[in-house]
Design a protein around this motif. Sequence first.
Motif, PDB file in Angstrom:
ATOM      1  N   ASN A  19     -20.108  13.410  57.600  1.00 21.57           N
ATOM      2  CA  ASN A  19     -19.136  13.698  56.824  1.00 21.57           C
ATOM      3  C   ASN A  19     -18.825  14.760  56.037  1.00 21.57           C
ATOM      4  OD1 ASN A  19     -18.289  10.366  57.152  1.00 21.57           O
ATOM      5  ND2 ASN A  19     -20.476  10.482  56.553  1.00 21.57           N
ATOM      6  N   GLU A  20     -17.663  15.150  56.002  1.00 20.99           N
ATOM      7  CA  GLU A  20     -17.251  16.091  54.843  1.00 20.99           C
ATOM      8  C   GLU A  20     -16.904  15.491  53.785  1.00 20.99           C
ATOM      9  OE1 GLU A  20     -14.057  17.137  53.555  1.00 20.99           O
ATOM     10  OE2 GLU A  20     -12.907  15.517  54.590  1.00 20.99           O
ATOM     11  N   PHE A  21     -17.082  16.234  52.585  1.00 23.57           N
ATOM     12  CA  PHE A  21     -16.905  15.792  50.994  1.00 23.57           C
ATOM     13  C   PHE A  21     -16.342  16.938  50.419  1.00 23.57           C
ATOM     14  CE2 PHE A  21     -18.748  14.294  47.083  1.00 23.57           C
ATOM     15  CZ  PHE A  21     -18.403  13.112  47.029  1.00 23.57           C
ATOM     16  N   GLU A  59     -25.540  20.507  53.651  1.00 18.66           N
ATOM     17  CA  GLU A  59     -25.419  21.570  52.889  1.00 18.66           C
ATOM     18  C   GLU A  59     -24.444  21.118  51.535  1.00 18.66           C
ATOM     19  OE1 GLU A  59     -21.452  21.634  53.518  1.00 18.66           O
ATOM     20  OE2 GLU A  59     -22.833  21.417  55.085  1.00 18.66           O
ATOM     21  N   LEU A  60     -24.312  22.050  50.476  1.00 20.36           N
ATOM     22  CA  LEU A  60     -23.371  21.863  49.494  1.00 20.36           C
ATOM     23  C   LEU A  60     -23.065  23.139  48.740  1.00 20.36           C
ATOM     24  CD1 LEU A  60     -24.817  22.184  46.467  1.00 20.36           C
ATOM     25  CD2 LEU A  60     -25.939  20.025  46.965  1.00 20.36           C
ATOM     26  N   ARG A  61     -21.869  23.131  48.051  1.00 25.20           N
ATOM     27  CA  ARG A  61     -21.535  24.382  47.524  1.00 25.20           C
ATOM     28  C   ARG A  61     -20.806  24.197  46.439  1.00 25.20           C
ATOM     29  NH1 ARG A  61     -20.226  23.691  51.378  1.00 25.20           N
ATOM     30  NH2 ARG A  61     -19.131  24.347  53.266  1.00 25.20           N
ATOM     31  N   TRP A  62     -20.834  24.856  45.223  1.00 25.73           N
ATOM     32  CA  TRP A  62     -20.059  24.745  43.716  1.00 25.73           C
ATOM     33  C   TRP A  62     -19.106  26.041  43.725  1.00 25.73           C
ATOM     34  CZ3 TRP A  62     -20.105  20.297  40.870  1.00 25.73           C
ATOM     35  CH2 TRP A  62     -21.127  19.698  40.982  1.00 25.73           C
ATOM     36  N   VAL A  63     -18.047  25.944  43.647  1.00 24.29           N
ATOM     37  CA  VAL A  63     -17.047  27.249  43.523  1.00 24.29           C
ATOM     38  C   VAL A  63     -16.040  27.143  42.424  1.00 24.29           C
ATOM     39  CG1 VAL A  63     -15.573  28.830  44.797  1.00 24.29           C
ATOM     40  CG2 VAL A  63     -17.198  27.548  46.211  1.00 24.29           C
ATOM     41  N   LEU A  64     -16.300  28.002  41.363  1.00 26.69           N
ATOM     42  CA  LEU A  64     -15.401  28.243  40.307  1.00 26.69           C
ATOM     43  C   LEU A  64     -14.227  29.115  40.919  1.00 26.69           C
ATOM     44  CD1 LEU A  64     -17.650  28.818  37.330  1.00 26.69           C
ATOM     45  CD2 LEU A  64     -15.796  26.907  37.535  1.00 26.69           C
ATOM     46  N   ALA A  74     -18.236  21.064  47.466  1.00 32.06           N
ATOM     47  CA  ALA A  74     -18.056  20.593  48.785  1.00 32.06           C
ATOM     48  C   ALA A  74     -19.611  20.681  49.475  1.00 32.06           C
ATOM     49  CB  ALA A  74     -17.282  21.811  49.693  1.00 32.06           C
ATOM     50  N   SER A  75     -19.580  19.394  50.377  1.00 31.06           N
ATOM     51  CA  SER A  75     -20.992  19.283  51.132  1.00 31.06           C
ATOM     52  C   SER A  75     -20.496  18.365  52.490  1.00 31.06           C
ATOM     53  CB  SER A  75     -21.627  18.500  50.220  1.00 31.06           C
ATOM     54  OG  SER A  75     -21.194  17.150  50.001  1.00 31.06           O
ATOM     55  N   SER A  76     -21.558  18.275  53.175  1.00 36.17           N
ATOM     56  CA  SER A  76     -21.290  17.584  54.195  1.00 36.17           C
ATOM     57  C   SER A  76     -22.661  16.589  54.238  1.00 36.17           C
ATOM     58  CB  SER A  76     -21.200  18.336  55.704  1.00 36.17           C
ATOM     59  OG  SER A  76     -22.367  18.866  55.888  1.00 36.17           O
ATOM     60  N   PHE A  77     -22.396  15.281  54.830  1.00 38.33           N
ATOM     61  CA  PHE A  77     -23.652  14.577  54.716  1.00 38.33           C
ATOM     62  C   PHE A  77     -23.735  13.406  55.812  1.00 38.33           C
ATOM     63  CE2 PHE A  77     -20.110  12.447  52.726  1.00 38.33           C
ATOM     64  CZ  PHE A  77     -20.282  11.198  52.947  1.00 38.33           C
ATOM     65  N   ASP A  78     -24.751  12.764  55.786  1.00 40.86           N
ATOM     66  CA  ASP A  78     -24.893  11.624  56.963  1.00 40.86           C
ATOM     67  C   ASP A  78     -24.782  10.229  56.502  1.00 40.86           C
ATOM     68  OD1 ASP A  78     -25.776  13.764  58.845  1.00 40.86           O
ATOM     69  OD2 ASP A  78     -27.852  13.393  58.087  1.00 40.86           O
ATOM     70  N   GLY A  79     -24.291   9.394  56.904  1.00 39.10           N
ATOM     71  CA  GLY A  79     -24.103   8.070  56.548  1.00 39.10           C
ATOM     72  C   GLY A  79     -22.942   8.058  55.939  1.00 39.10           C
ATOM     73  N   GLU A  80     -23.062   6.906  55.080  1.00 33.75           N
ATOM     74  CA  GLU A  80     -21.928   6.103  54.468  1.00 33.75           C
ATOM     75  C   GLU A  80     -21.667   6.711  53.127  1.00 33.75           C
ATOM     76  OE1 GLU A  80     -20.073   4.126  56.165  1.00 33.75           O
ATOM     77  OE2 GLU A  80     -21.144   4.622  57.791  1.00 33.75           O
ATOM     78  N   TRP A  81     -20.323   6.818  52.868  1.00 31.73           N
ATOM     79  CA  TRP A  81     -19.813   7.477  51.533  1.00 31.73           C
ATOM     80  C   TRP A  81     -20.295   6.781  50.175  1.00 31.73           C
ATOM     81  CZ3 TRP A  81     -17.165   6.238  46.919  1.00 31.73           C
ATOM     82  CH2 TRP A  81     -16.693   7.390  46.333  1.00 31.73           C
ATOM     83  N   ASP A  82     -20.431   5.426  50.189  1.00 32.40           N
ATOM     84  CA  ASP A  82     -21.000   4.840  49.034  1.00 32.40           C
ATOM     85  C   ASP A  82     -22.650   5.069  48.711  1.00 32.40           C
ATOM     86  OD1 ASP A  82     -18.909   2.952  47.646  1.00 32.40           O
ATOM     87  OD2 ASP A  82     -18.384   2.754  49.923  1.00 32.40           O
ATOM     88  N   ALA A  83     -23.130   5.060  49.768  1.00 33.90           N
ATOM     89  CA  ALA A  83     -24.453   5.567  49.755  1.00 33.90           C
ATOM     90  C   ALA A  83     -24.835   6.843  49.403  1.00 33.90           C
ATOM     91  CB  ALA A  83     -25.352   5.050  51.126  1.00 33.90           C
ATOM     92  N   TYR A  84     -23.977   7.775  49.684  1.00 32.17           N
ATOM     93  CA  TYR A  84     -24.068   9.171  49.194  1.00 32.17           C
ATOM     94  C   TYR A  84     -23.900   9.158  47.676  1.00 32.17           C
ATOM     95  CZ  TYR A  84     -23.170  14.074  49.469  1.00 32.17           C
ATOM     96  OH  TYR A  84     -23.103  15.662  49.517  1.00 32.17           O
ATOM     97  N   ILE A  85     -22.779   8.432  47.215  1.00 32.86           N
ATOM     98  CA  ILE A  85     -22.735   8.667  45.785  1.00 32.86           C
ATOM     99  C   ILE A  85     -23.726   7.990  45.199  1.00 32.86           C
ATOM    100  CG2 ILE A  85     -21.103   7.861  43.925  1.00 32.86           C
ATOM    101  CD1 ILE A  85     -19.959  10.044  46.045  1.00 32.86           C
ATOM    102  N   ASP A  86     -24.322   6.735  45.580  1.00 30.43           N
ATOM    103  CA  ASP A  86     -25.456   5.919  44.784  1.00 30.43           C
ATOM    104  C   ASP A  86     -26.744   6.811  44.796  1.00 30.43           C
ATOM    105  OD1 ASP A  86     -23.703   3.802  44.568  1.00 30.43           O
ATOM    106  OD2 ASP A  86     -24.569   2.870  46.452  1.00 30.43           O
TER     107      ASP A  86
END
Length: 158
Positions: A19-21, A59-64, A74-86
């Motif tokens: 997923n993209e985030f 991966e992730l990035r923070w940009v001002l 911005a990041s990308s991750f495997d799995g479900e959104w709620d689990a990612y936030i948890d």
Amino acid sequence: MTANTPTPSRPGLREGKTNEFTLFFNVKPGHAQQIRDFFKGVDRDKRRALADRIGTLHELRWVLFDDDTRLLFASSFDGEWDAYIDDFAALIPDTFDAVLQHTEDYPGIKDPSIKDFVVAHQVSACNYLRATPDATVKDTQKALRVNKTFQQLLDEAN
């Protein structure tokens, strides 16, 4: 959550198992330097170790940007959104609190309203493409370990 309660819709595009985030925040006036200072104070190995705790983070990035008035995560991750936030709340809460305390209306990663806050700041990408959409972080790490071992065997055979 009961079986009859629908799962809330979550923003972000998915390709394969990934997923993209993308989050956008307004930075409190005069707080951009504190964000920069935080990241300067965390060495690369510690940043990598924190990211590795999540286990599903590609991966992730923070940009001002916008003259330091806006912040992108911005990041990308495997799995479900709620689990990612948890996972962020359980495994690396201090990082998010250290950065996002400098943005407007941030309730804190442990606040019960954190998922609503994230949804309010998340924007789905117009397009999202991954070179290996079905390869999770764990799949990639395993493939690298197998390849390293295979290369060592080849080297020893010579």
